[in-house]
Design an enzyme around this catalytic site. Structure first.
Site, PDB file in Angstrom:
ATOM      1  N   LEU A  22       0.849  -1.185   0.000  1.00 27.49           N
ATOM      2  CA  LEU A  22       0.000   0.000   0.000  1.00 27.49           C
ATOM      3  C   LEU A  22       0.887   1.237   0.000  1.00 27.49           C
ATOM      4  CD1 LEU A  22      -2.654  -0.840   2.772  1.00 27.49           C
ATOM      5  CD2 LEU A  22      -3.102  -0.644   0.324  1.00 27.49           C
ATOM      6  N   HIS A  23       0.611   2.177  -0.896  1.00 32.96           N
ATOM      7  CA  HIS A  23       1.399   3.404  -0.870  1.00 32.96           C
ATOM      8  C   HIS A  23       0.670   4.626  -1.413  1.00 32.96           C
ATOM      9  CE1 HIS A  23       1.898   2.548  -5.138  1.00 32.96           C
ATOM     10  NE2 HIS A  23       2.343   3.781  -5.291  1.00 32.96           N
ATOM     11  N   ARG A  24      -0.440   4.441  -2.110  1.00 35.47           N
ATOM     12  CA  ARG A  24      -1.085   5.592  -2.744  1.00 35.47           C
ATOM     13  C   ARG A  24      -1.695   6.522  -1.696  1.00 35.47           C
ATOM     14  NH1 ARG A  24      -0.938   5.634  -8.043  1.00 35.47           N
ATOM     15  NH2 ARG A  24      -0.485   3.661  -9.099  1.00 35.47           N
ATOM     16  N   ARG A  47       6.200   5.719   3.439  1.00 33.52           N
ATOM     17  CA  ARG A  47       5.070   6.630   3.664  1.00 33.52           C
ATOM     18  C   ARG A  47       3.985   5.937   4.482  1.00 33.52           C
ATOM     19  NH1 ARG A  47       3.233  10.279  -0.332  1.00 33.52           N
ATOM     20  NH2 ARG A  47       1.217  11.188   0.181  1.00 33.52           N
ATOM     21  N   ASP A  50      -2.151  -1.552  -4.272  1.00 35.09           N
ATOM     22  CA  ASP A  50      -2.636  -0.395  -5.023  1.00 35.09           C
ATOM     23  C   ASP A  50      -1.594   0.057  -6.041  1.00 35.09           C
ATOM     24  OD1 ASP A  50      -0.755   0.832  -3.385  1.00 35.09           O
ATOM     25  OD2 ASP A  50      -2.215   1.990  -2.228  1.00 35.09           O
TER      26      ASP A  50
END
Length: 388
Positions: free
Chosen positions: A216-218, A251, A294
């Site tokens: 997950l990073h968006r 992030r 994502d």
């Protein structure tokens, strides 16, 4: 064509490296070789997310590193442009080759076109039709100012045609990301070795259903505390049936800690790993029962590997992975996610096929076409000048 000026090849963020590595190998192997100047903008500067990729993909070290680092979209784009312009002035390239849709892609393309240097866009024509995504803006604008556009799937040319880009500027060459999958598969690191290297007990891999991989990073998924909380809650439910190996983007980890959500991670069923090198991620995905992500690139890689993929987004710029591959768009819908995982674990999951030209040779097709195009371009320009 020994007098060919260098092709400036630009990388800036993790996905760019996987796409550019096979292109550089193909350019070096071409007869005659295409001279290259590799420019790293430094958009991603974390060692785990940049330097290791050069090692894993056998990328040569950059000839130039602009060392831009992070910043807002405007600051980062402007800084890449400011630092890239002197590189063009110093090397007078035959063209600038950019890949993908990150800020560096657009920034370097803008500088090149304003200096009357041809722009070559590799992975052109992909559209999510979601202009809230910064990458969508980068894709659209880069395609509009590019002179040669290489597509990964045939429907991408339809997108370009609708946007007024003539077909004689477009070449369907296939997916260079898959070139790296084919190249790296033999050297991919086993999941057990990866977990042990991270001081994690590999017993998690012995579950009867295997294991799932999560990335997950968006910003739309991880920057809002309630959205991130809900996603982690769904992943916890998935982990009740299937242990999860989560490769945490910096992030995402920062936001989980900042929002006080670390207590939602059940360490017995949800293994947290730091950012992984390309060969480690490739090995983790290849052995996984399912990948939840994502990421755009992972949608393609899982299709090439034949591994089911659940994309935690409402849209995708890679529709072929849904239409032909193993990908399912589930968004953040709890029932859709849990239902898809249940289908996979009971043997009723989606089965896909590998799309056309996702065969490990896209970079060779691009290089051969680019050589021909550059060779004939001076005559084409001279012809236009005489006509005008």
């Amino acid at each position: 064509m020994s007098n060919l000026r260098p092709v400036i090849c630009v990388v800036g963020a993790r996905p760019n490296f996987m796409k550019m590595a096979p292109i550089l190998r193909a350019m070096a192997a071409h007869i005659p070789p295409l001279p290259v100047l590799l420019v790293h903008t430094g958009q991603h500067y974390d060692k785990d997310m940049s330097d290791r990729l050069f090692e894993d993909l056998r990328l040569p070290r950059p000839d130039v590193n602009l060392e831009v680092g992070s910043g807002t979209h405007a600051i980062q784009t402007a800084e890449v442009m400011r630092r890239f312009e002197p590189i063009i002035d110093a090397h007078t390239p035959s063209c600038v080759a950019v890949v993908g849709d990150v800020n560096s892609t657009l920034a370097c393309s803008l500088v090149a076109v304003k200096k009357s240097v041809p722009v070559v866009h590799i992975e052109a024509g992909l559209r999510s039709y979601d202009r809230a995504m910064p990458e969508e803006i980068n894709r659209i604008l880069t395609d509009q100012i590019s002179d040669r556009l290489y597509t990964t799937e045939r429907t991408a040319e339809d997108n370009l045609t609708r946007e007024g880009i003539p077909s004689n500027r477009v070449c369907f060459a296939g997916n260079v990301m898959i070139d790296s999958v084919v190249f790296g598969r033999a050297n991919a690191r086993g999941a057990k070795d990866t977990l042990q290297a991270c001081n994690v007990d590999p017993l998690v891999l012995s579950h009867p259903f295997g294991y799932g991989v999560v990335t997950l990073h968006r910003p739309s998924n991880v920057d809002d505390p309630e959205t991130l909380r809900a996603l982690l809650g769904v992943l916890d439910e998935v982990a009740a049936s299937l242990p999860l190996v989560i490769a945490l983007h910096p992030r995402t980890r920062s936001n989980i800690e900042r929002f006080g959500l670390m207590d939602l991670i059940d360490s017995a069923r949800m293994v947290l790993l730091p950012p992984q090198g390309y060969l480690e991620m490739l090995g983790l995905m290849a052995g996984a029962t399912v990948v939840l992500t994502d990421s755009g690139g992972l949608q393609e890689e899982t299709t090439a590997l034949g591994v089911p993929c659940l994309t935690l987004r409402e849209n995708t710029e890679r529709p072929i992975t849904v239409e032909q591959g193993t990908n399912i768009l589930v968004g953040r819908d709890r029932d859709a996610i849990l239902g898809a995982v249940h289908d996979i674990l009971t043997g009723n999951g989606k089965r896909g096929r590998v799309p056309e030209f996702w065969d490990g040779h896209a970079s060779e097709r691009i290089t051969a076409d680019l050589y021909r195009w550059l060779k004939h371009r001076p005559a084409e320009i001279a012809s236009r000048t005489v006509t005008n």
